[in-house]
Enzyme design. Structure first.
Site, PDB file in Angstrom:
ATOM      1  N   GLU A  35      20.612 -12.537 -55.395  1.00 13.59           N
ATOM      2  CA  GLU A  35      20.254 -12.543 -56.815  1.00 13.59           C
ATOM      3  C   GLU A  35      20.943 -13.702 -57.536  1.00 13.59           C
ATOM      4  OE1 GLU A  35      20.411  -8.654 -58.580  1.00 13.59           O
ATOM      5  OE2 GLU A  35      20.543  -9.517 -60.595  1.00 13.59           O
ATOM      6  N   LYS A 116      27.818 -20.530 -40.666  1.00  5.88           N
ATOM      7  CA  LYS A 116      28.394 -20.519 -42.015  1.00  5.88           C
ATOM      8  C   LYS A 116      29.155 -19.207 -42.176  1.00  5.88           C
ATOM      9  CE  LYS A 116      27.535 -21.331 -46.840  1.00  5.88           C
ATOM     10  NZ  LYS A 116      28.141 -20.094 -47.340  1.00  5.88           N
TER      11      LYS A 116
HETATM   12  P1  NAD Z   1      28.647 -21.723 -50.338  1.00  7.59           P
HETATM   13  O1  NAD Z   1      29.406 -20.503 -49.913  1.00  7.59           O
HETATM   14  O2  NAD Z   1      27.175 -21.611 -50.352  1.00  7.59           O
HETATM   15  O3  NAD Z   1      29.037 -22.976 -49.425  1.00  7.59           O
HETATM   16  C1  NAD Z   1      30.294 -23.613 -49.419  1.00  7.59           C
HETATM   17  C2  NAD Z   1      31.329 -22.851 -48.670  1.00  7.59           C
HETATM   18  O4  NAD Z   1      30.881 -22.528 -47.372  1.00  7.59           O
HETATM   19  C3  NAD Z   1      32.599 -23.608 -48.387  1.00  7.59           C
HETATM   20  O5  NAD Z   1      33.438 -23.651 -49.501  1.00  7.59           O
HETATM   21  C4  NAD Z   1      33.181 -22.829 -47.244  1.00  7.59           C
HETATM   22  O6  NAD Z   1      34.017 -21.804 -47.770  1.00  7.59           O
HETATM   23  C5  NAD Z   1      31.994 -22.164 -46.614  1.00  7.59           C
HETATM   24  N1  NAD Z   1      31.785 -22.473 -45.196  1.00  7.59           N
HETATM   25  C6  NAD Z   1      31.619 -21.524 -44.231  1.00  7.59           C
HETATM   26  N2  NAD Z   1      31.456 -22.077 -43.041  1.00  7.59           N
HETATM   27  C7  NAD Z   1      31.533 -23.419 -43.213  1.00  7.59           C
HETATM   28  C8  NAD Z   1      31.439 -24.526 -42.326  1.00  7.59           C
HETATM   29  N3  NAD Z   1      31.235 -24.356 -41.026  1.00  7.59           N
HETATM   30  N4  NAD Z   1      31.569 -25.765 -42.849  1.00  7.59           N
HETATM   31  C9  NAD Z   1      31.763 -25.951 -44.171  1.00  7.59           C
HETATM   32  N5  NAD Z   1      31.856 -24.927 -45.076  1.00  7.59           N
HETATM   33  C10 NAD Z   1      31.736 -23.676 -44.594  1.00  7.59           C
HETATM   34  O7  NAD Z   1      29.091 -22.210 -51.702  1.00  7.59           O
HETATM   35  P2  NAD Z   1      30.056 -21.638 -52.779  1.00  7.59           P
HETATM   36  O8  NAD Z   1      30.079 -22.663 -53.822  1.00  7.59           O
HETATM   37  O9  NAD Z   1      31.336 -21.188 -52.183  1.00  7.59           O
HETATM   38  O10 NAD Z   1      29.408 -20.311 -53.334  1.00  7.59           O
HETATM   39  C11 NAD Z   1      28.148 -20.044 -53.425  1.00  7.59           C
HETATM   40  C12 NAD Z   1      27.956 -18.755 -52.656  1.00  7.59           C
HETATM   41  O11 NAD Z   1      28.704 -17.721 -53.260  1.00  7.59           O
HETATM   42  C13 NAD Z   1      26.517 -18.365 -52.687  1.00  7.59           C
HETATM   43  O12 NAD Z   1      26.140 -17.782 -51.472  1.00  7.59           O
HETATM   44  C14 NAD Z   1      26.467 -17.330 -53.767  1.00  7.59           C
HETATM   45  O13 NAD Z   1      25.479 -16.407 -53.546  1.00  7.59           O
HETATM   46  C15 NAD Z   1      27.831 -16.722 -53.666  1.00  7.59           C
HETATM   47  N6  NAD Z   1      28.194 -16.225 -54.993  1.00  7.59           N
HETATM   48  C16 NAD Z   1      27.856 -14.944 -55.260  1.00  7.59           C
HETATM   49  C17 NAD Z   1      28.125 -14.410 -56.485  1.00  7.59           C
HETATM   50  C18 NAD Z   1      27.752 -12.988 -56.741  1.00  7.59           C
HETATM   51  O14 NAD Z   1      27.940 -12.526 -57.859  1.00  7.59           O
HETATM   52  N7  NAD Z   1      27.243 -12.271 -55.771  1.00  7.59           N
HETATM   53  C19 NAD Z   1      28.745 -15.191 -57.475  1.00  7.59           C
HETATM   54  C20 NAD Z   1      29.082 -16.504 -57.167  1.00  7.59           C
HETATM   55  C21 NAD Z   1      28.785 -17.025 -55.915  1.00  7.59           C
END
Ligand code: NAD
Length: 335
Positions: A35, A116
């Site tokens: 979401e 990931k």
């Molecule tokens: P992201 O999680 O989409 O991608 C970046 C992160 O991926 C990096 O900081 C690292 O922690 C991680 N990662 C894992 N494996 C990796 C790899 N092999 N190489 C590099 N990075 C790796 O981005 P984001 O900015 O951390 O956050 C966005 C995510 O958080 C989204 O999935 C979003 O849905 C979630 N989110 C959810 C809510 C909620 O309310 N549910 C709120 C904010 C963010």
């Protein structure tokens, strides 16, 4: 520009900021990631159609959240960024095309393909091979000092082994909670009538961001390295290497690296990797929400550079959402 468009953009930003605060600062999300991602996409779309609406503090321009002041703060000499997302093959192919156009090349890219991991990003600093500092990503520029907590993770070496270790080496990677540890921790909590964690990601974040490292020490946390931050070394073994070789070098120095990482040639092979990992998702010992596909060649990475909050040379290719809202609402959270 119409007033209603501006209102729509402002409303989306407000919602996303609130959800981000719950997720990153309180480790207590109130909506499923799918979401959040959908609202984020809507905002990105509106901003790309109306670039005049982009503001520096828009969630599309920022990473994570401001670090909690109860922790000491550590500034990252090289920012810890986020990743752009692809949700299907077409978006992945578009990512490849953007890079090929930018580099003006028709050769296939070598890709480092990685699961990931669904945990939280940390940066660990080694000086003369000894762990001296560890920080969360925070807002990408400043993170929280969690040195004591990271030192309790058994998989993280306090001292690197091997030869030619750089005098200063920052290792970046993910702290996460393997599924077995998550299940038994929640089982114990349930039996004791205590609150349980909603999912392994929350459990990892809540366990690591504890003021008392003794609490972190009791939690089944794990770490996999996936990148190198700043390195001070005139003759580094890491120079000239591909991203994949760098990870293998980290492994030689004693750092845990995910065994599923593969070096592949071309977009089709990267798509195959995505499918293979997707099929095996349920068999893995930890939760993942997609794969990360990175251009392996460091010179190409450098030439491609970064946009606001993410590198141009990597993409998080997300799996279809499987998290249900009920999962989030049916349980109470523990921080
Ligand atoms: P992201 O999680 O989409 O991608 C970046 C992160 O991926 C990096 O900081 C690292 O922690 C991680 N990662 C894992 N494996 C990796 C790899 N092999 N190489 C590099 N990075 C790796 O981005 P984001 O900015 O951390 O956050 C966005 C995510 O958080 C989204 O999935 C979003 O849905 C979630 N989110 C959810 C809510 C909620 O309310 N549910 C709120 C904010 C963010």
């Amino acid at each position: 520009m119409s007033q209603s468009l501006l209102q729509q953009v402002q409303h989306l930003r407000q919602q996303l900021e609130q959800y981000s605060y719950q997720y990153y600062v309180l480790d207590n999300p109130t909506v499923p990631d799918a979401e959040y991602d959908q609202l984020y996409r809507q905002l990105q779309q509106l901003e790309s159609e109306h670039p005049e609406l982009i503001t520096a503090d828009s969630p599309t321009q920022r990473v994570g959240a401001v670090p909690l002041s109860k922790f000491g703060q550590i500034s990252h000499s090289i920012p810890m960024l986020s990743l752009d997302n692809a949700f299907d093959d077409v978006e992945f192919q578009a990512f490849c095309k953007r890079m090929a156009d930018r580099l003006d090349t028709s050769s296939e890219f070598s890709f480092c393909c990685e699961p990931k991991l669904d945990g939280l990003a940390v940066s660990i600093r080694y000086e003369n091979g000894l762990l001296v500092q560890a920080a969360t990503r925070g807002d990408g520029f400043t993170g929280e000092d969690i040195t004591g907590n990271v030192k309790t993770i058994r998989a993280v070496p306090l001292k690197l082994k091997g030869s030619a270790i750089p005098p200063v080496l920052e290792v970046r990677g993910e702290v996460f909670m393997p599924l077995a540890g998550f299940a038994s921790m929640n089982e114990k909590a349930r039996a004791a009538g205590e609150k349980v964690f909603a999912n392994p990601r929350n459990a990892a974040a809540g366990s690591l961001r504890q003021l008392d490292p003794k609490v972190s020490a009791q939690r089944p946390l794990m770490f996999y390295a996936y990148a190198v931050g700043s390195v001070e070394d005139p003759l580094s073994l890491l120079d000239g290497h591909s991203h994949y070789q760098r990870l293998m070098q980290l492994k030689d120095w004693g750092l845990p690296v995910c065994p599923e990482i593969r070096l592949v040639k071309g977009a089709t092979a990267a798509l195959d990797y995505y499918q293979q990992i997707l099929q095996r998702r349920a068999d893995l010992a930890y939760e993942i929400d997609g794969v990360v596909i990175k251009v392996a060649d460091l010179a190409q990475q450098q030439a491609l550079g970064f946009v606001a909050r993410a590198p141009r040379w990597a993409i998080a290719f997300k799996f279809p959402a499987q998290e249900m809202l009920t999962t989030l609402l049916d349980v109470e959270f523990q921080v």
